[in-house]
Design a protein around this motif. Sequence first.
Motif, PDB file in Angstrom:
ATOM      1  N   ILE A 127      21.345 -37.987 -33.178  1.00 43.31           N
ATOM      2  CA  ILE A 127      20.575 -38.114 -34.427  1.00 43.31           C
ATOM      3  C   ILE A 127      21.239 -39.125 -35.358  1.00 43.31           C
ATOM      4  CG2 ILE A 127      19.830 -36.888 -36.501  1.00 43.31           C
ATOM      5  CD1 ILE A 127      19.383 -34.441 -34.813  1.00 43.31           C
ATOM      6  N   GLY A 128      20.504 -40.180 -35.649  1.00 43.47           N
ATOM      7  CA  GLY A 128      20.965 -41.194 -36.600  1.00 43.47           C
ATOM      8  C   GLY A 128      22.149 -42.003 -36.101  1.00 43.47           C
ATOM      9  N   THR A 129      22.461 -41.932 -34.810  1.00 48.19           N
ATOM     10  CA  THR A 129      23.653 -42.611 -34.290  1.00 48.19           C
ATOM     11  C   THR A 129      23.311 -43.847 -33.472  1.00 48.19           C
ATOM     12  OG1 THR A 129      23.543 -41.268 -32.288  1.00 48.19           O
ATOM     13  CG2 THR A 129      24.934 -40.430 -34.084  1.00 48.19           C
ATOM     14  N   GLY A 130      22.051 -43.980 -33.087  1.00 54.70           N
ATOM     15  CA  GLY A 130      21.668 -45.069 -32.188  1.00 54.70           C
ATOM     16  C   GLY A 130      21.921 -44.706 -30.730  1.00 54.70           C
ATOM     17  N   LYS A 131      22.601 -43.545 -30.493  1.00 58.68           N
ATOM     18  CA  LYS A 131      22.823 -43.113 -29.095  1.00 58.68           C
ATOM     19  C   LYS A 131      21.659 -42.237 -28.702  1.00 58.68           C
ATOM     20  CE  LYS A 131      27.773 -42.656 -29.533  1.00 58.68           C
ATOM     21  NZ  LYS A 131      28.671 -41.708 -30.165  1.00 58.68           N
ATOM     22  N   VAL A 132      20.986 -42.618 -27.639  1.00 60.19           N
ATOM     23  CA  VAL A 132      19.811 -41.838 -27.243  1.00 60.19           C
ATOM     24  C   VAL A 132      20.107 -41.173 -25.904  1.00 60.19           C
ATOM     25  CG1 VAL A 132      18.726 -43.838 -26.159  1.00 60.19           C
ATOM     26  CG2 VAL A 132      17.293 -41.998 -26.988  1.00 60.19           C
ATOM     27  N   ALA A 133      19.617 -39.954 -25.708  1.00 61.53           N
ATOM     28  CA  ALA A 133      19.782 -39.312 -24.395  1.00 61.53           C
ATOM     29  C   ALA A 133      19.036 -40.145 -23.367  1.00 61.53           C
ATOM     30  CB  ALA A 133      19.213 -37.896 -24.443  1.00 61.53           C
ATOM     31  N   THR A 134      19.536 -40.198 -22.142  1.00 65.61           N
ATOM     32  CA  THR A 134      18.749 -40.878 -21.111  1.00 65.61           C
ATOM     33  C   THR A 134      17.480 -40.056 -20.910  1.00 65.61           C
ATOM     34  OG1 THR A 134      19.664 -39.629 -19.269  1.00 65.61           O
ATOM     35  CG2 THR A 134      20.853 -41.637 -19.912  1.00 65.61           C
ATOM     36  N   SER A 135      16.435 -40.711 -20.433  1.00 73.21           N
ATOM     37  CA  SER A 135      15.182 -39.977 -20.260  1.00 73.21           C
ATOM     38  C   SER A 135      15.380 -38.852 -19.240  1.00 73.21           C
ATOM     39  CB  SER A 135      14.048 -40.913 -19.864  1.00 73.21           C
ATOM     40  OG  SER A 135      14.424 -41.664 -18.754  1.00 73.21           O
ATOM     41  N   ALA A 136      16.247 -39.071 -18.233  1.00 77.64           N
ATOM     42  CA  ALA A 136      16.481 -38.017 -17.226  1.00 77.64           C
ATOM     43  C   ALA A 136      17.207 -36.824 -17.849  1.00 77.64           C
ATOM     44  CB  ALA A 136      17.286 -38.584 -16.062  1.00 77.64           C
ATOM     45  N   ASP A 137      18.216 -37.101 -18.699  1.00 75.83           N
ATOM     46  CA  ASP A 137      18.942 -35.992 -19.350  1.00 75.83           C
ATOM     47  C   ASP A 137      18.011 -35.221 -20.284  1.00 75.83           C
ATOM     48  OD1 ASP A 137      21.293 -36.556 -18.076  1.00 75.83           O
ATOM     49  OD2 ASP A 137      22.232 -37.579 -19.786  1.00 75.83           O
ATOM     50  N   ALA A 138      17.195 -35.961 -21.038  1.00 76.39           N
ATOM     51  CA  ALA A 138      16.272 -35.283 -21.968  1.00 76.39           C
ATOM     52  C   ALA A 138      15.271 -34.453 -21.176  1.00 76.39           C
ATOM     53  CB  ALA A 138      15.556 -36.314 -22.838  1.00 76.39           C
ATOM     54  N   GLN A 139      14.720 -35.028 -20.095  1.00 71.49           N
ATOM     55  CA  GLN A 139      13.743 -34.298 -19.267  1.00 71.49           C
ATOM     56  C   GLN A 139      14.357 -33.021 -18.711  1.00 71.49           C
ATOM     57  OE1 GLN A 139      10.617 -33.988 -18.452  1.00 71.49           O
ATOM     58  NE2 GLN A 139      10.909 -32.678 -16.658  1.00 71.49           N
ATOM     59  N   GLU A 140      15.629 -33.087 -18.296  1.00 70.67           N
ATOM     60  CA  GLU A 140      16.283 -31.898 -17.723  1.00 70.67           C
ATOM     61  C   GLU A 140      16.306 -30.760 -18.758  1.00 70.67           C
ATOM     62  OE1 GLU A 140      20.418 -32.465 -16.758  1.00 70.67           O
ATOM     63  OE2 GLU A 140      20.588 -30.422 -15.954  1.00 70.67           O
ATOM     64  N   VAL A 141      16.645 -31.104 -20.014  1.00 71.41           N
ATOM     65  CA  VAL A 141      16.714 -30.060 -21.053  1.00 71.41           C
ATOM     66  C   VAL A 141      15.301 -29.566 -21.391  1.00 71.41           C
ATOM     67  CG1 VAL A 141      17.458 -29.516 -23.394  1.00 71.41           C
ATOM     68  CG2 VAL A 141      18.864 -31.014 -21.967  1.00 71.41           C
ATOM     69  N   HIS A 142      14.353 -30.483 -21.492  1.00 69.05           N
ATOM     70  CA  HIS A 142      12.970 -30.069 -21.792  1.00 69.05           C
ATOM     71  C   HIS A 142      12.436 -29.131 -20.711  1.00 69.05           C
ATOM     72  CE1 HIS A 142      11.556 -32.851 -25.166  1.00 69.05           C
ATOM     73  NE2 HIS A 142      12.854 -33.025 -25.064  1.00 69.05           N
ATOM     74  N   ALA A 143      12.720 -29.468 -19.448  1.00 67.07           N
ATOM     75  CA  ALA A 143      12.232 -28.621 -18.344  1.00 67.07           C
ATOM     76  C   ALA A 143      12.870 -27.237 -18.429  1.00 67.07           C
ATOM     77  CB  ALA A 143      12.539 -29.285 -17.008  1.00 67.07           C
ATOM     78  N   ALA A 144      14.155 -27.186 -18.800  1.00 69.10           N
ATOM     79  CA  ALA A 144      14.835 -25.884 -18.920  1.00 69.10           C
ATOM     80  C   ALA A 144      14.242 -25.074 -20.072  1.00 69.10           C
ATOM     81  CB  ALA A 144      16.335 -26.107 -19.115  1.00 69.10           C
ATOM     82  N   ILE A 145      13.887 -25.745 -21.163  1.00 69.17           N
ATOM     83  CA  ILE A 145      13.255 -25.038 -22.286  1.00 69.17           C
ATOM     84  C   ILE A 145      11.907 -24.471 -21.832  1.00 69.17           C
ATOM     85  CG2 ILE A 145      12.210 -25.310 -24.584  1.00 69.17           C
ATOM     86  CD1 ILE A 145      14.359 -27.467 -25.155  1.00 69.17           C
ATOM     87  N   ARG A 146      11.149 -25.299 -21.110  1.00 72.51           N
ATOM     88  CA  ARG A 146       9.828 -24.824 -20.674  1.00 72.51           C
ATOM     89  C   ARG A 146       9.981 -23.656 -19.676  1.00 72.51           C
ATOM     90  NH1 ARG A 146       5.738 -27.328 -22.277  1.00 72.51           N
ATOM     91  NH2 ARG A 146       6.536 -29.438 -22.140  1.00 72.51           N
ATOM     92  N   ALA A 147      10.972 -23.725 -18.826  1.00 74.88           N
ATOM     93  CA  ALA A 147      11.189 -22.622 -17.869  1.00 74.88           C
ATOM     94  C   ALA A 147      11.539 -21.334 -18.630  1.00 74.88           C
ATOM     95  CB  ALA A 147      12.299 -22.999 -16.895  1.00 74.88           C
ATOM     96  N   THR A 148      12.287 -21.477 -19.715  1.00 76.25           N
ATOM     97  CA  THR A 148      12.654 -20.296 -20.517  1.00 76.25           C
ATOM     98  C   THR A 148      11.406 -19.700 -21.171  1.00 76.25           C
ATOM     99  OG1 THR A 148      14.840 -21.196 -20.880  1.00 76.25           O
ATOM    100  CG2 THR A 148      14.107 -19.532 -22.456  1.00 76.25           C
ATOM    101  N   LEU A 149      10.536 -20.555 -21.682  1.00 75.85           N
ATOM    102  CA  LEU A 149       9.271 -20.063 -22.259  1.00 75.85           C
ATOM    103  C   LEU A 149       8.454 -19.377 -21.168  1.00 75.85           C
ATOM    104  CD1 LEU A 149       8.129 -23.126 -24.456  1.00 75.85           C
ATOM    105  CD2 LEU A 149       9.323 -21.078 -25.232  1.00 75.85           C
TER     106      LEU A 149
END
Length: 262
Positions: free
Chosen positions: A181-203
């Motif tokens: 956040i506000g750092t210019g460092k962005v998660a790779t799309s693969a890393d972000a997808q991995e966390v999003h998929a885990a959130i959806r699996a939890t739901l």
Amino acid sequence: MDAIRVPLIAGNWKMNHGGVSGVVLAASVAEIACETAGIEVVVAPPFTALAAVAHAVEEVAQRRGRAPIGVAGQNLHIEAKGAFTGEVSAPMLVEAGCRWVIVGHSERRQLFGETDELVAKKTLAAIVGGLHPIVCVGETLEERTAGRTLDVVLRQVRAVLEPLGRALGAAVLAYEPVWAIGTGKVATSADAQEVHAAIRATLSQRDGALAARTRILYGGSVKPENSAELLSQLDIDGALVGGASLDADGFGAILRAARPAS
Ligand code: PEP
């Protein structure tokens, strides 16, 4: 993105843009949104600018014949009214023209001591008050380096999912790694997808329909240059954008990148 979830792009202005410049920015964003079919757009100005921004958006809506963008508060109190100096409630946000509110942003958690329990209470207060909460979760750099990303993020998700259950259907989740956040460092799309998929699996463990419907946004240094790649991921349903939402050209480019392919 999955076709059943309309992409949502939300701009968190933080403590930037009062009523004067905020009205100009919101009107420009609303005009761009009118030309960008198939997505939902929200802006979150500071409290003092909310009513003026909502009014400016309504003017564009009248002229263009469609409601182009929603307006969000950046925080709320859990009570509807009372002796809470400096606080603003869900009914007040609704009266100012909001349909949305950001809850549990990492700056609220880190700088203002908001706990998982308070975030859950705020999420409930928002829903009871008629607002759609955008509930933020995310790990710090220290937590990621220690390999605890999923532990932390899923704990934060369960903290709202367990007490709210199906009522969480009124909410949107936002995965925002704190170190991005506000750092210019962005998660790779693969890393972000991995966390999003885990959130959806939890739901999904709680309620399959809730998991299929709930939009999960990515936030953390989203820019026009990286948004298309992030938004192409299966479980990334939009973006919560800070710095790049502060000018209409940059935000507009992100809106266009979010348009579903026709
Ligand atoms: C945010 O504050 O929610 C955010 C994502 O900020 P930025 O886009 O500037 O990293």
